[in-house]
Design a protein around this motif. Structure first.
Motif, PDB file in Angstrom:
ATOM      1  N   THR A  77      22.241  13.118 -10.178  1.00 53.08           N
ATOM      2  CA  THR A  77      21.982  12.185  -9.079  1.00 53.08           C
ATOM      3  C   THR A  77      20.854  11.232  -9.422  1.00 53.08           C
ATOM      4  N   LEU A  78      19.786  11.753 -10.017  1.00 55.15           N
ATOM      5  CA  LEU A  78      18.649  10.927 -10.402  1.00 55.15           C
ATOM      6  C   LEU A  78      19.065   9.864 -11.411  1.00 55.15           C
ATOM      7  N   PHE A  79      19.860  10.254 -12.392  1.00 54.40           N
ATOM      8  CA  PHE A  79      20.349   9.302 -13.389  1.00 54.40           C
ATOM      9  C   PHE A  79      21.199   8.213 -12.729  1.00 54.40           C
ATOM     10  N   ALA A  80      22.163   8.617 -11.891  1.00 51.53           N
ATOM     11  CA  ALA A  80      23.070   7.650 -11.269  1.00 51.53           C
ATOM     12  C   ALA A  80      22.308   6.655 -10.401  1.00 51.53           C
ATOM     13  N   HIS A  81      21.416   7.147  -9.566  1.00 55.72           N
ATOM     14  CA  HIS A  81      20.642   6.265  -8.700  1.00 55.72           C
ATOM     15  C   HIS A  81      19.766   5.324  -9.526  1.00 55.72           C
ATOM     16  N   GLY A  82      19.149   5.857 -10.583  1.00 57.31           N
ATOM     17  CA  GLY A  82      18.285   5.033 -11.415  1.00 57.31           C
ATOM     18  C   GLY A  82      19.036   3.892 -12.073  1.00 57.31           C
ATOM     19  N   MET A  83      20.242   4.162 -12.559  1.00 55.01           N
ATOM     20  CA  MET A  83      21.021   3.102 -13.203  1.00 55.01           C
ATOM     21  C   MET A  83      21.517   2.068 -12.195  1.00 55.01           C
TER      22      MET A  83
END
Length: 237
Positions: A19-25
């Protein structure tokens, strides 16, 4: 004193890491859109479109409507570029993090933890070129930025690389991630190349920058693992 700690990834971190990766991108979508609109090619194309439609339709209303549709189409293309990259990552290495990063020789995955919550991530795998490690999947929760989390994660990878005899660390980041570029340059990375990750990226004048940090040999460090097979280039970390 830092209010966070860096530790190795654990299986219970799986959902929050993804989730952190997806939101960050996806946070970068507005910046990529504005970058496209600032290009002279996009501005010229928009002016030509307005002029042609106005001449053909005989009024400003259809011309401005065509411009609005073009801007909406550009936004959807930018969103598609980011969403495709995220889905590809979630379906490949981030689908089985342990297999991709913890079981693979010469690889690793770390998280930054603050207050019992994961607030940042970074990973590393052998790069395609010999004796180099690739830094990947750097992401920090928005409210934790500016506190040294990303710097600590980058240093974790650099230390990991030195201890295992790698001669360099490489990474990729996008043209719009200016803060990330400054962070990496502050850690000794230097820009060594640039490319568009896809046909859509070229249409949007979107580039990925490749960085490299040369490492001095650590006394007693083992020989670095060979490089992994080259993969098709992707967008930013």
């Amino acid at each position: 004193m830092a209010q966070f700690r860096i530790r190795q990834y654990r299986d219970e971190d799986y959902e929050v890491v993804r989730t952190l990766f997806a939101h960050g991108m996806l946070e970068h979508v507005p910046a990529v859109y504005h970058h496209f609109l600032r290009s002279w090619q996009a501005q010229l194309g928009l002016l030509v479109l307005v002029a042609v439609v106005r001449a053909a339709a005989g009024g400003w209303v259809p011309a401005l409507g065509a411009a609005a549709l073009a801007l909406l189409g550009a936004w959807l293309l930018v969103r598609s570029l980011a969403a495709t990259y995220v889905q590809d990552a979630l379906g490949t290495d981030l689908r089985d993090i342990r297999a991709a990063y913890l079981r693979a020789p010469g690889s690793g995955f770390w998280v930054a933890e603050a207050g019992g919550a994961v607030v940042g991530t970074v990973a590393a795998v052998p790069a395609p070129e010999p004796a180099a490690l690739e830094l990947k999947r750097m992401s920090v929760r928005r409210e934790q930025r500016g506190r040294g989390v990303a710097r600590a994660l980058a240093r974790e990878v650099l230390g990991f690389a030195r201890a295992r005899g790698y001669g360099a660390v490489v990474l990729e980041t996008s043209v719009v991630q200016v803060a990330a570029q400054r962070l990496y340059e502050g850690q000794g990375f230097r820009k060594v190349g640039a490319f568009s990750p896809s046909l859509l990226g070229r249409l949007l004048y979107f580039q990925v920058f490749r960085y490299r940090c040369e490492l001095p040999a650590a006394p007693g460090a083992p020989p670095a693992p060979p490089g992994r097979p080259a993969a098709p280039p992707g967008p930013a970390q």
